[in-house]
Motif scaffolding. Sequence first.
Motif, PDB file in Angstrom:
ATOM      1  N   SER A 177       0.840  -1.206   0.000  1.00  0.00           N
ATOM      2  CA  SER A 177       0.000   0.000   0.000  1.00  0.00           C
ATOM      3  C   SER A 177       0.868   1.247   0.000  1.00  0.00           C
ATOM      4  CB  SER A 177      -0.911   0.021   1.222  1.00  0.00           C
ATOM      5  OG  SER A 177      -1.741  -1.101   1.212  1.00  0.00           O
ATOM      6  N   ASP A 179      -6.220  -0.656  -4.220  1.00  0.00           N
ATOM      7  CA  ASP A 179      -5.635  -1.309  -3.050  1.00  0.00           C
ATOM      8  C   ASP A 179      -6.611  -2.364  -2.535  1.00  0.00           C
ATOM      9  OD1 ASP A 179      -4.197  -2.035  -0.877  1.00  0.00           O
ATOM     10  OD2 ASP A 179      -3.843  -0.003  -0.138  1.00  0.00           O
ATOM     11  N   GLU A 180      -6.358  -3.593  -2.882  1.00  0.00           N
ATOM     12  CA  GLU A 180      -7.249  -4.709  -2.507  1.00  0.00           C
ATOM     13  C   GLU A 180      -8.710  -4.369  -2.772  1.00  0.00           C
ATOM     14  OE1 GLU A 180      -6.276  -6.534   1.248  1.00  0.00           O
ATOM     15  OE2 GLU A 180      -4.489  -5.272   1.412  1.00  0.00           O
TER      16      GLU A 180
HETATM   17 MG   LIG Z   1      -2.276  -2.515   2.367  1.00  0.00          MG
END
Ligand SMILES: [Mg+2]
Lengths: 397, 252, 292
Positions: B44, B173-174
């Motif tokens: 991240s 991010d995910e």
């Molecule tokens: Mg992360």
Amino acid sequence: MRLRKITEPVFERLIKICGYSSGFIVLLIVIFLFKEGISFFNLSPVDEGSMLWVHNSNSVQELDAAQIKDIFDQKINNWQTVGGKDLPIRLFTLDEVGKAFTAEQLGPKFEYLPKCIDSYMDSLPGAIGFFPEKQTAGLLKSAKAVEVDKVSFSSFISDTEWFPTSRPAARMGIMPLLLGTLLVSFFAILIALPLGLAASIYLAEIADERVRKILKPVIELLAGIPSVVYGFFGLVVIVPFVQNAFNLPVGETALAGSIVLAIMALPTIITVSEDALRTTPRAMKEASLALGASKWQTIRKVIVPYAASGITAAAILGIGRAIGETMAALMVTGNSAIMPHSLLQPVRTIPATIAAELGEAPFGGLHFKALFALGCILFIITLIINLLVERVSAKRR
Amino acid sequence: MSNKIETIDVNLHYGDFHALKDISLGIPENSVTALIGPSGCGKSTYLRLFNRMNDLIPETRITGKVLLDGENIYKIKANKIDALRRNVGMVFQKPNPFPKSIFENVAYGLRVNGITDKSFIEGQVEKTLHQAALWDEVKDKLKKSAFELSGGQQQRLCIARALAIEPSIILMDEPASALDPISTGKIEDLIFELKAQYTIVIVTHNMQQAGRVSDYTGFFYLGSLIEFGKTRKIFTNPSKQETENYISGRFG
Amino acid sequence: MTFPESNDRRKKIGQAVMFGLSKGISYGIVALLFLILFFIIKQGIGVISWEFLTAMPTDGMTKGGIFPAIIGTLYLVGGSMLFAFPVGVMAGIYVHEYAVSGPMKRFVNMMTNNLAGVPSIIFGLFGMALFVNQMGFGASILAGSLTLGLLALPIVIRTTEESLKSVDDTFRQASYALGGSKLYTIRKVVLPIALPNILTGLILAVGRVSGETAPILFTVAAYFLPRLPNSIMDQCMALPYHLYVISTSGTQIEASRPIAYGTAFVLVAIVLIVNILAALLRNYFGKKVKMN
Ligand SMILES: [Mg+2]
Ligand SMILES: Nc1ncnc2c1ncn2[C@@H]1O[C@H](COP(=O)(O)OP(=O)(O)OP(=O)(O)O)[C@@H](O)[C@H]1O
């Protein structure tokens, strides 16, 4: 060990009882407040032990407190206005009787007073008089007693005058007090909310952690200052300021009250809305910034809307504090129980009325009970506010 | 194919903590690049370099170069950061629509950036909602709060929100980790569609997902980039032992 | 897509203005607090002397000291805490350790919230109806202390609850594992850990109670009583009420202004001392207890 077996259950029982104490106290408050407050209704607004008399020929049977006050203030001058014949109203007092008759005629111990009243009354068909019951009841032949409307909930709510010491009939309309309270409180919030919101935004989103750690306790300290000190400060600083700024005859006005209450409401508003602003998820703020929004745009368009219910709760709580505040309001609003027309005039709030008058109201009398009825209204208002806050904050979750 | 993004010897410290260590990597244009690695390895953090999101965290130090279309984005003037962020869209792990209507969520990026033409905004909102394969589901309730949508719909709304200002890079991010399999499938289809026009960087913990959607994969471990290459190569024939261990599920 | 460049500039300027405004307002509020404190300290400090603090009021309260008011407030604070502290702490224990969720806990919490929101003048009315009249205590230190105690109760309950919340559950489990009963665990394990925080709450409650006026108006406060109370059935003077009367009623408001400033100073000093004490205690023990 043995002893513990005996004492433990006792202690646990005690803990449980204490646990219920706040509920129990709320219940007691309700009981005692409403017991006195409700018994206020259905009392006669006329002093106990006194009666109102009119001439036998008068067709008026019944008067309410407002009419009686207007008659004795000579605002109503003709019986026609209150549903009688076209006949001028003649006020007539014990003094007058005293002057019209010699001491001999009245008797050394005023034992002939009823007789004198009777004969005097007889000659005045438009007369109305207000006399002690024990010197008149059953003794007058020329006059009859007027029925006086009992205090009712509707007259309590709608009457526009608060004049509890007025003779012969007290006026007890909550309207001027209620409107005074609301005026002062709402205007206080009008001042405090934008300032408080700005400060809470600064603390939650703008200030760095170090600054925040200093400012926060300082602002919370504002909440710790006793209300009587705020009242005193208002009296010596804000009242003269308001008086000079607006060139008023007196500075003790609704505006002065609003300013002081606004200062007092600030810490509540700041603390509660800052907590609400802080619940905004970091990712939501970042999503806004990632779209090219400035930090301020993010605050205005995302963070404040997200915290809206918490900010609403803060405002309601602030209003609640202001409505219930007693000493500061008592000391700076000027305490005049008239229907408020402007912020620059003296007003009187409900709690200030209770504080100012309860000490002088004869115990258990009409006035005393009226103040408890005011207390009931105040209690109901704060209950509603508590429920509103709970409702609003429940919506968050 | 040219590199849209390039990082050269990037180091990032959160205070004393060394979160990114000498990362050098080129991300090709109009492709999907997956970043994988165990939790806390800096994926991240790396992703957030590209729209300077890490700037918001106090006591963050960054050295090295981050080139976007050849320009070092950490050397640009402060007043160009907004333009940078308009060019780099971001989608987060949990769907995070704004407390506004569906329409206003998508229009947000346009409005805060000074677009006022009403019909243009309406057109853009509709176009982007089509792109995000959400239009048919929301066209009758554009005025409703975005919170009334399901989680999967909310995430597609967040993608539409990012697309509305027409960035050239999308960071994810995910994006599907909080969603059910069907919604996840929809998001993956969407990523596939978007690849033609955008450069997409996606962080994921889901190996299958990385395998399905990405063209390139980078494996991070303890703040370092261990290996980067074509996804097929990384998954079938990694050159580093750590990569193989991670992909085969032996740790992480 | 092209965006108007001017907008980026406008955003910057707008942000700078609004940030400046928020900052200005925040510091303005802080300045206001300091203004209030400074004003009262400046006006009051000249009045303060040993004699002012220890002498009886004289000359229609335009001269002399405020000794009986200080003593009265001490009695009232002490009396109210004697009631509120044990009851409040036990209630806090009940809420946090015994009332395991469910409607009962919700009810107790709701009532505590309500009680905390009741305006202080209502406590005054209630205290007058119950303690002064119904129970026949008359206007007395007893009636006033009980009334103030009721007012302080929700504060003590809340802080106790918060303090207990901050005690890690592992302590409880460890004690249970060694065969300690529930009450034993609370008494020997949980309370000692929570005590500093509970004490912080107690100090803050003392601060609150010492400044309250409305609840004592009709339950205890005496306008002028230049002697010390003999028993708890006596009326007494009190600092906040004293400040109220000498600044609003009577014929010599101007002449008694210095006394009023001095009294306000003492009240403010109490608030400051209490808050500093609480902050020190909190810092010393490192956990924060939240008021309100
Ligand atoms: Mg992360
Ligand atoms: N704001 C911060 N301050 C200090 N350290 C941070 C901060 N944000 C992240 N870190 C640390 O930096 C490291 C990398 O974090 P990052 O969020 O990039 O990990 P990640 O690979 O995305 O993990 P995950 O898969 O769990 O999301 C972690 O060890 C984390 O603890």
